[in-house]
Design an enzyme around this catalytic site. Structure first.
Site, PDB file in Angstrom:
ATOM      1  CB  SER A 247      -0.956  -0.050   1.189  1.00  0.00           C
ATOM      2  OG  SER A 247      -1.982   0.864   1.005  1.00  0.00           O
ATOM      3  CG  ASP A 469      -6.639  -2.683  -2.870  1.00  0.00           C
ATOM      4  OD1 ASP A 469      -7.160  -1.900  -2.056  1.00  0.00           O
ATOM      5  OD2 ASP A 469      -5.460  -3.070  -2.782  1.00  0.00           O
ATOM      6  CG  HIS A 497      -5.411  -2.738   1.150  1.00  0.00           C
ATOM      7  ND1 HIS A 497      -5.095  -2.119  -0.041  1.00  0.00           N
ATOM      8  CD2 HIS A 497      -4.582  -2.193   2.087  1.00  0.00           C
ATOM      9  CE1 HIS A 497      -4.137  -1.239   0.172  1.00  0.00           C
ATOM     10  NE2 HIS A 497      -3.794  -1.273   1.446  1.00  0.00           N
TER      11      HIS A 497
END
Length: 529
Positions: A247, A469, A497
């Site tokens: 991320s 996501d 995610h």
């Protein structure tokens, strides 16, 4: 708050048998409020080798014990507060001033390690999440959602808390009461009075942090942290960096690749952030991503009525629950009220993983029956809020980093206009993402933007994207790979995610890249199961 942060990786609930003191939400992030063990060893001065010491207390405090066959060692290194190079406009600290930040490291080595390649440096994202904690969770192996044995047999796992985060000269300037107020606030303050109240709350937060840190605030930027990461690489003795970033960690890795392309061995960037998206575009992208993920949840709910008490209309049930919480919030056994904000963040929390869907459905159903415990469990895991009401510094650091990075600063009037526009386009998540930008609108201090160019001279970089996501929408995957010029996309047709190491296909592709530098074929896609 600004954009919804990316939550760090979390070990599977199978570990719950001995995670006595930590709240576990199936498949979601382990909260970041576990005790922080401080090293007794002084930080190594810049450019010198660190002193490593055994630290079994770190996994002990996080999950009760260390993983079998793993040795845990900790160290601290000192880095310049300002690495210079035109960074951190207005900040007074710099090379030669003697001012430093301390960066906390953990190194985890398997007793079965053979033919060691080097260190695998990990970052879980956020910004604001602890890499030390994440390295511990990943050390528990594939049975618990950790790293494959094939990887831990060839690499030391190295986690670090970026500057301002957890154990590394942490930023802490937001009182628990203000965080409670922020998370509990109406996610879509429609009346002018309510909107102005949220402006005032964010202004108060910004003023407190400005008073405490002053012109040092830009020093928490991604551009500075990426230079720290090169100090981490040197501290563990690697000529080139092997890195796994989730991320926001993909932005940190991409920045490193642009600054030090010749020092890259292999980078896995999972859950890509598009660095070229400024605050407004990035916030709208997340609004779109969360709406899509919620639609996927709603379809699952309708098709699995036996497991989803909100069927057949999950969206209607959740919207009604938020509306009711605005008018008359349910009070828990401890007197805490499940306001609209807490219900909303329970929804956000659940969408980070597919297993969270069933927990959300049950939490909303329980709320309708007068029990808000499930809502608070989900929302608190997202917020980093402990049972005693204290918060980690996840969101202090999140604001400091995000706002230092941004060159764009919309006006309050722009935010108010976008709130209305996005309510029409993204009814559940758009308004909250719009008003969330007020965090940086009201944030003091200068800016220190990261580069947004090619990583010329770097080897192929693996960029992994998940089609469902919510926090880093799939469209950003190709954008990051294209910007770097050396990116190769691996797609997981899954939900939640980030992707690695969730399926055999994804795991095999990433492992081959990390160990043998074998790049997946162009356009490779992995099925959901």
């Amino acid at each position: 708050m600004t954009r919804f942060p990316a939550r760090p990786r979390r070990i599977r609930p199978a570990l719950a048998a001995f995670v006595a003191a930590v709240v576990l939400t199936a498949g979601c992030t382990l909260p970041a409020f576990a005790p922080r063990a401080e090293s007794e060893v002084e930080a190594a001065p810049p450019g010198t080798a660190p002193t490593w010491r055994d630290c079994p207390e770190v996994p002990g405090e996080l999950v009760g014990r260390g993983a079998s066959g793993m040795r845990y060692e900790c160290a601290r290194i000192a880095v310049p507060r300002n690495w210079g190079g035109g960074a951190a406009t207005g900040a007074t600290a710099g090379p030669g001033t003697g001012e430093t930040f301390e960066i906390a490291l953990i190194r985890i080595r398997s007793a079965t390690q053979r033919d060691r390649i080097g260190s695998l440096v990990v970052n879980p994202g956020g910004p604001g999440a602890s890499g030390v904690d994440t390295a511990v969770y990943l050390s528990f192996g594939p049975a618990f959602g950790g790293l494959p044995t094939a990887v831990t047999d060839r690499f030391d796992i190295v986690g670090f808390d970026p500057r301002g985060v957890a154990r590394s000269s942490p930023v802490k300037c937001i009182p628990d009461a203000d965080l409670d107020a922020s998370f509990g606030y109406d996610p879509d303050p429609e009346s002018q009075a309510s909107f102005d109240g949220f402006v005032d709350l964010n202004r108060r937060i910004g003023q407190r942090c400005g008073e405490k840190y002053g012109d040092q605030l830009p020093l928490y930027s991604t551009a500075q942290a990426a230079r720290d990461m090169d100090a981490v690489r040197a501290a563990v003795g690697d000529d080139k960096l092997t890195y796994l970033g989730y991320s926001y960690g993909t932005l940190l890795g991409a920045t490193y690749a642009q600054l030090y392309p010749q020092r890259v061995r292999a980078l896995v960037l999972d859950g890509a952030v598009d660095p070229r998206q400024q605050l407004i575009a990035g916030s709208e992208s997340q609004a779109k991503g969360f709406e899509r993920a919620f639609d996927n949840f709603s379809r699952w709910c309708a098709a699995n009525a036996g497991r989803c008490p909100l069927a057949p209309d999950a969206r209607g049930a959740v919207t009604t629950a938020i509306d009711k919480a605005n008018a008359s919030p349910v009070r828990g056994a401890d007197g805490r009220e499940a306001t609209a904000g807490w219900v909303f963040y329970a929804v956000i929390s659940s969408l980070y993983t597919e297993p969270g869907w069933q927990e959300l459905a049950q939490a909303i159903d329980d709320l309708q029956g007068g029990d808000p415990a499930g809502v608070f469990k989900l929302a608190d895991a997202y917020a980093g809020r402990a049972d005693d009401g204290h918060y980690s510094n996840l969101f202090d650091a999140n604001l400091a980093v995000n706002c230092a990075d941004e060159t764009e600063k919309p006006t309050r009037e722009q935010v108010r206009s976008l709130q209305s526009q996005w309510r029409q386009k993204y009814p559940l998540f758009g308004p909250a993402l719009a008003v969330g930008m007020l965090g940086c609108v009201e944030w003091p201090g200068g800016r220190d933007p990261y580069p947004t160019g090619r990583a010329d001279g770097a080897p192929p970089i693996l960029v992994v994207g998940t089609t469902g996501d919510p926090a880093t929408p799939y469209e950003q995957t190709a954008a990051l790979a294209s910007m770097l010029g050396v990116g190769r996309v691996l797609t997981w047709e899954g939900e939640g995610h980030t992707a690695y190491p969730q399926t055999r296909c994804v795991t095999a592709a990433v492992d081959a890249y990390l160990i043998s530098l074998t790049v997946p074929r162009a356009g490779q896609r992995c099925p959901a199961r």
